[in-house]
Design a protein around this motif. Structure first.
Motif, mmCIF file in Angstrom:
data_model
loop_
_atom_site.group_PDB
_atom_site.id
_atom_site.type_symbol
_atom_site.label_atom_id
_atom_site.label_comp_id
_atom_site.label_asym_id
_atom_site.label_seq_id
_atom_site.Cartn_x
_atom_site.Cartn_y
_atom_site.Cartn_z
ATOM 1 N N SER A 113 0.910 -1.025 0.391
ATOM 2 C CA SER A 113 0.057 -0.134 -0.214
ATOM 3 C C SER A 113 0.921 1.533 0.411
ATOM 4 N N ILE A 114 0.510 2.091 -0.663
ATOM 5 C CA ILE A 114 1.192 3.420 -0.717
ATOM 6 C C ILE A 114 0.856 4.431 0.486
ATOM 7 N N ARG A 115 0.341 4.002 1.571
ATOM 8 C CA ARG A 115 0.228 4.211 2.843
ATOM 9 C C ARG A 115 1.439 3.699 3.797
ATOM 10 N N GLY A 116 2.419 2.834 2.936
ATOM 11 C CA GLY A 116 3.527 2.228 4.125
ATOM 12 C C GLY A 116 4.643 3.388 4.095
ATOM 13 N N VAL A 117 4.183 4.749 2.896
ATOM 14 C CA VAL A 117 5.601 6.363 3.019
ATOM 15 C C VAL A 117 5.685 6.801 3.997
ATOM 16 N N LEU A 118 3.756 7.064 4.722
ATOM 17 C CA LEU A 118 3.485 8.156 5.258
ATOM 18 C C LEU A 118 4.791 8.134 6.836
ATOM 19 N N GLN A 119 4.871 7.229 7.198
ATOM 20 C CA GLN A 119 6.683 7.740 7.602
ATOM 21 C C GLN A 119 7.565 8.566 7.519
ATOM 22 N N THR A 120 8.082 8.012 6.286
ATOM 23 C CA THR A 120 9.509 9.176 5.900
ATOM 24 C C THR A 120 8.957 10.410 4.643
ATOM 25 N N TYR A 121 7.308 10.488 4.342
ATOM 26 C CA TYR A 121 6.969 11.322 4.087
ATOM 27 C C TYR A 121 6.770 12.417 4.644
ATOM 28 N N TRP A 122 5.784 12.409 6.405
ATOM 29 C CA TRP A 122 6.018 13.103 6.826
ATOM 30 C C TRP A 122 7.484 13.854 7.671
ATOM 31 N N SER A 123 7.877 12.808 7.901
ATOM 32 C CA SER A 123 9.457 13.229 8.288
ATOM 33 C C SER A 123 10.518 14.056 7.547
ATOM 34 N N LEU A 124 10.186 13.739 6.159
ATOM 35 C CA LEU A 124 11.025 14.524 5.240
ATOM 36 C C LEU A 124 9.722 16.214 4.907
ATOM 37 N N ALA A 125 9.048 16.101 5.180
ATOM 38 C CA ALA A 125 7.936 17.152 4.888
ATOM 39 C C ALA A 125 8.437 17.953 6.184
ATOM 40 N N ILE A 126 8.296 17.410 7.458
ATOM 41 C CA ILE A 126 8.777 18.301 8.428
ATOM 42 C C ILE A 126 9.913 19.100 8.691
ATOM 43 N N ALA A 127 10.919 17.644 8.542
ATOM 44 C CA ALA A 127 11.645 18.291 8.332
ATOM 45 C C ALA A 127 12.101 20.016 7.585
ATOM 46 N N ASN A 128 12.009 20.033 5.890
ATOM 47 C CA ASN A 128 11.250 20.454 5.150
ATOM 48 C C ASN A 128 10.645 22.378 5.420
ATOM 49 N N LEU A 129 9.845 21.920 6.431
ATOM 50 C CA LEU A 129 9.172 22.709 6.654
ATOM 51 C C LEU A 129 9.630 23.742 8.514
ATOM 52 N N VAL A 130 11.478 22.617 9.562
ATOM 53 C CA VAL A 130 11.764 23.066 9.370
ATOM 54 C C VAL A 130 12.447 23.685 9.366
ATOM 55 N N ASP A 131 13.457 23.016 7.882
ATOM 56 C CA ASP A 131 14.244 24.496 7.579
ATOM 57 C C ASP A 131 13.990 25.785 6.493
ATOM 58 N N HIS A 132 12.158 25.888 6.789
ATOM 59 C CA HIS A 132 11.917 26.536 5.322
ATOM 60 C C HIS A 132 11.606 27.508 6.562
ATOM 61 N N VAL A 133 11.001 27.535 8.135
ATOM 62 C CA VAL A 133 10.803 28.736 8.934
ATOM 63 C C VAL A 133 12.384 29.210 9.260
ATOM 64 N N GLU A 134 13.423 28.533 9.080
ATOM 65 C CA GLU A 134 14.582 28.884 9.838
ATOM 66 C C GLU A 134 15.163 29.024 8.632
ATOM 67 N N GLY A 135 14.757 29.438 7.718
ATOM 68 C CA GLY A 135 15.399 30.510 6.520
ATOM 69 C C GLY A 135 16.502 29.335 5.479
ATOM 70 N N ARG A 136 16.250 28.218 6.177
ATOM 71 C CA ARG A 136 17.302 27.677 5.442
ATOM 72 C C ARG A 136 17.158 26.561 4.368
ATOM 73 N N PRO A 137 18.086 25.913 3.414
ATOM 74 C CA PRO A 137 17.128 25.444 1.488
ATOM 75 C C PRO A 137 16.709 24.397 2.227
ATOM 76 N N LEU A 138 16.212 23.936 0.925
ATOM 77 C CA LEU A 138 15.645 22.295 1.516
ATOM 78 C C LEU A 138 15.990 21.716 0.885
ATOM 79 N N THR A 139 15.374 20.296 1.466
ATOM 80 C CA THR A 139 16.244 19.294 0.657
ATOM 81 C C THR A 139 15.205 18.463 -0.270
ATOM 82 N N PRO A 140 15.728 18.097 -1.479
ATOM 83 C CA PRO A 140 14.197 17.633 -2.290
ATOM 84 C C PRO A 140 13.388 16.994 -1.811
ATOM 85 N N LYS A 141 12.432 17.235 -2.342
ATOM 86 C CA LYS A 141 11.388 15.944 -2.378
ATOM 87 C C LYS A 141 10.858 14.898 -3.154
#
Length: 277
Positions: A113-141
């Protein structure tokens, strides 16, 4: 149903700034998704190639207040529920708490199931959210429409330092946030969880000291990385290949790990963004 997946991370930014990034459609299009539309308290949608099953928006907003979003997300025919809450620690410190239903490790390992990606999907999304609000470059999605898994990131650190953090077990465990044991030679083992806890470790196929490594992960393919230095910085080229079905969960996990690797080298007062759930 299994207990919800939970993730907690800290951002060095105000609740107001994090909430703005989380609820402004233009900002969502920077750090989260190719497309997004928001009209609180009625609509919260994101879709596109960086979203699992992102052919169209599949979210339905259930609740929104000053600090919390809750929405359903239809994935593989199941209506899952996502909740994101912001907790103020200080004027410039916010804890991001996320819970996600309908995730199981079986879906990760089986790929059923595609739902298997949810843990790492949200981990990457949150990491990019943190970098975004801290003014740092983002990691590729992750591009969930592509079978090509290759990316480059630039790390503001010399190649020898980056190489050590990718091949030394203690350093790799530190920035990855999970025990890793590595034998950095051809034929050596690469074990997530450590040798004693991993009966089927990956195998080092090739190694160029100071520069590159290739590791065979069996059914999910072969992972290769190479370092190239310039003006005190390092370009890390990262490729996963040789799989039958695209291992999106694993690939997205590697990308979220690279986000923390960059922070590990670039922040003088580095500490992991991740908190105990």
């Amino acid at each position: 149903m299994t207990a919800p997946l939970t993730l907690r991370a800290r951002a060095a930014a105000s609740v107001k700034a994090v909430w703005q990034a989380l609820t402004d459609a233009a900002e969502l299009r920077i750090w989260l998704a190719e497309h997004a539309e928001v009209e609180l308290p009625h609509r919260y949608e994101f879709w596109g190639r960086y979203t699992p099953e992102g052919d169209a928006p599949h979210q339905r907003l259930l609740h929104a207040d000053d600090h919390t979003l809750r929405f359903t997300w239809l994935l593989d025919g199941e209506e899952t529920t996502t909740e994101i809450t912001l907790i103020e620690e200080g004027a410039e410190s916010t804890v991001i708490a996320l819970s996600q239903t309908h995730w199981s490790f079986e879906d990760v390992t089986s790929g059923a199931s595609i739902r298997g990606v949810l843990q790492t999907y949200w981990s990457l999304a949150i990491a990019n959210l943190v970098d975004h609000v801290e003014g740092r470059p983002l990691t590729p999605k992750t591009d969930f429409t592509s079978t090509k898994m290759a990316e480059e990131v630039v790390i503001d650190a010399p190649p020898e330092a980056v190489y050590e953090s990718l091949t030394d077990s203690a350093k790799a465990s530190e920035w990855f946030g999970y025990p890793i044991e590595i034998e950095p030679f051809v034929g050596g083992r690469w074990a997530m969880g450590g040798f004693d806890n991993n009966p089927d470790p990956a195998k080092v196929l090739d190694l160029t000291p100071g520069r590159a490594m290739t590791v065979d992960w069996g059914p999910i393919g072969v992972v290769s990385w190479e370092l190239e230095g310039s003006e005190g910085k390092t370009k890390l080229s990262f490729v996963q290949s040789g799989f039958d079905q695209p291992p999106y969960a694993g690939w997205t996990g590697w990308l979220s790990g690279l986000a923390e690797l960059r922070r590990y080298h670039e922040l003088a007062d580095w500490r992991p963004i991740w908190l105990a759930a």
